[in-house]
Design an enzyme around this catalytic site. Structure first.
Site, PDB file in Angstrom:
ATOM      1  N   LYS A 230       3.350  16.097   5.235  1.00 12.11           N
ATOM      2  CA  LYS A 230       3.471  15.995   3.774  1.00 12.11           C
ATOM      3  C   LYS A 230       4.013  14.614   3.404  1.00 12.11           C
ATOM      4  CE  LYS A 230       7.799  18.527   4.061  1.00 12.11           C
ATOM      5  NZ  LYS A 230       8.893  18.519   3.135  1.00 12.11           N
TER       6      LYS A 230
ATOM      7  N   ARG B  21      14.860  28.556  -2.635  1.00 13.27           N
ATOM      8  CA  ARG B  21      14.046  27.416  -3.055  1.00 13.27           C
ATOM      9  C   ARG B  21      12.610  27.884  -3.216  1.00 13.27           C
ATOM     10  NH1 ARG B  21      13.126  22.114   0.744  1.00 13.27           N
ATOM     11  NH2 ARG B  21      11.818  23.631   1.812  1.00 13.27           N
TER      12      ARG B  21
ATOM     13  N   TYR C 253      23.910 -10.625  -7.054  1.00 14.60           N
ATOM     14  CA  TYR C 253      24.178 -10.089  -8.406  1.00 14.60           C
ATOM     15  C   TYR C 253      25.586  -9.496  -8.496  1.00 14.60           C
ATOM     16  CZ  TYR C 253      19.329 -10.248 -10.047  1.00 14.60           C
ATOM     17  OH  TYR C 253      18.091 -10.653 -10.459  1.00 14.60           O
TER      18      TYR C 253
ATOM     19  N   MET D  49      15.933  -6.580  -6.180  1.00 16.10           N
ATOM     20  CA  MET D  49      14.619  -5.932  -6.177  1.00 16.10           C
ATOM     21  C   MET D  49      13.763  -6.378  -4.985  1.00 16.10           C
ATOM     22  SD  MET D  49      11.675  -6.036  -9.093  1.00 16.10           S
ATOM     23  CE  MET D  49      12.631  -5.234 -10.363  1.00 16.10           C
TER      24      MET D  49
END
Ligand code: PLP
Length: 355
Positions: free
Chosen positions: A25, A123, A245, A293
């Site tokens: 999956k 679930r 940053y 990023m």
């Protein structure tokens, strides 16, 4: 690809005489269904699991004679897709069982399905009261060829967690009262809980891809993924200089910094800011400052200058334990790191079946 196949074979040998499936999956845990599924097939795998019908249809195009199970089950309006593509639904509630039985009647033939019972996860799967109803009304399964009853373990990665034995007990208790059919319980870690968890079909995913199914113990699997990138810039900074940053990191001494073109847009999680590690010229080095990023910055002060230049390769995921270790640093699990591996990476598949 050879490590991947070897991992599957190891798991398959552990679970014999039961069968071993391949969990593919989420595009084979982020690694590429197109390449992974044929490699597992070549290793001997015939049972595959995807989350939804889209994955299963791709799988069937690659491997027309495999058994393709769809974990999310019969979602609204998907009957035709299952029938036309020879997919096997995992039936997750009584409504789906009734629906599939009705489809079998109108098709005039038995239809295969896996019946999933929830034994402790709340679930997916028949909740315990629906399992009881099914036990009282086994005729609800008329027309359905139950290829397997299944359940899924919530805490298999914690060897001594009491829920493991509780779920095993609940599963056995239900199986004993339902019409006879093969059974499936263990995921990767479940296989390592012992043979009583193996039943007739194991469903490993993470361990096939080299993740450690026995956290806290040595990884018995071979690493199947290596992530690396080249240094694109280096610089000298002085004690007190900020990096990245937010200036969240300041140099403690005169340091050498290397910038690598990988960032959170590539799935290199921002939560690895100032705690990730990488390997340069055989030495483990710390990531300093925030993950941006497209970039991360490493402290390469301890690496001889000649060995860490622009163009030098840096390992970001390597060896048998880094995937799990990095995930731990990021406050997540290796599964998330794998499935997050971004689309910008050129991917080289080494070994495995010819394409
Ligand atoms: C129902 C089911 N079985 C098996 C697996 C495979 O688990 P693992 O990757 O831990 O082996 C999963 C994965 O989430 C699952 O949802």
């Amino acid at each position: 690809m050879d490590a991947l196949a070897a991992n599957w074979r190891q798991l398959s040998e552990r679970t014999a005489p039961g069968l071993c499936a391949g969990m593919v999956k989420a595009n084979a845990y982020g690694l590429g269904l197109n390449r992974v599924a044929p490699a597992l097939y070549e290793a001997g795998c015939r049972h595959f699991f995807t989350a939804n019908t889209f994955g299963a249809m791709k799988l069937k195009k690659l491997l027309p004679d495999c058994h393709a199970f769809v974990l999310n089950g019969l979602t609204v309006g998907t009957d035709k897709v299952f029938l036309e593509n020879d997919l096997i639904p995992v039936l997750n509630d009584l409504g789906q069982i009734e629906h599939w039985a009705a489809t079998a009647r109108s098709e005039g033939r038995k239809l295969k399905a896996m019946v999933h019972m929830d034994t402790g996860m709340a679930r997916l799967g028949l909740p315990p009261y629906e399992v009881d109803q099914l036990i009282e009304r086994p005729d609800l399964l008329d027309g359905i060829d139950v290829t397997y009853y299944a359940s899924h373990l919530a805490c298999a990665d914690e060897h001594d967690h009491p829920l493991n034995t509780e779920q095993l007990h609940n599963f056995r208790h239900a199986l004993a009262r339902l019409p006879k059919a093969p059974a499936s319980l263990a995921n990767s870690s479940g296989i390592f809980l012992g043979p009583e968890y193996h039943f007739d079909l194991a469903r490993p995913g993470y361990a096939v891809y080299g993740g450690n199914p026995t956290p806290g113990r040595k990884n018995p699997m071979q690493p199947a993924v290596r992530l690396h990138a080249r240094i694109i810039q280096t610089r000298e900074i002085k004690a007190g200089d900020p990096v990245g940053y937010g200036a969240t990191y300041r140099a403690r001494q005169n340091q050498r910094i290397a910038t690598i073109p990988v960032g959170y847009a590539d799935g290199y999680l921002r939560s690895l800011s100032s705690i990730g590690v990488a390997r340069v010229a055989g030495r483990e080095v710390p990531l300093v400052g925030r993950v941006s990023m497209d970039l991360v910055t490493l402290d390469i002060t301890d690496v001889p200058e000649a060995e860490a230049q622009v163009g030098t390769w840096v390992d970001l995921i390597w060896g048998p334990d880094k995937l799990d270790r990095l995930a731990g640093y990021a406050g997540t699990i290796g599964y998330e790191l794998l499935t997050a591996l971004g689309g910008r990476y050129p991917r080289n598949y080494l070994g495995g079946p010819r394409q």
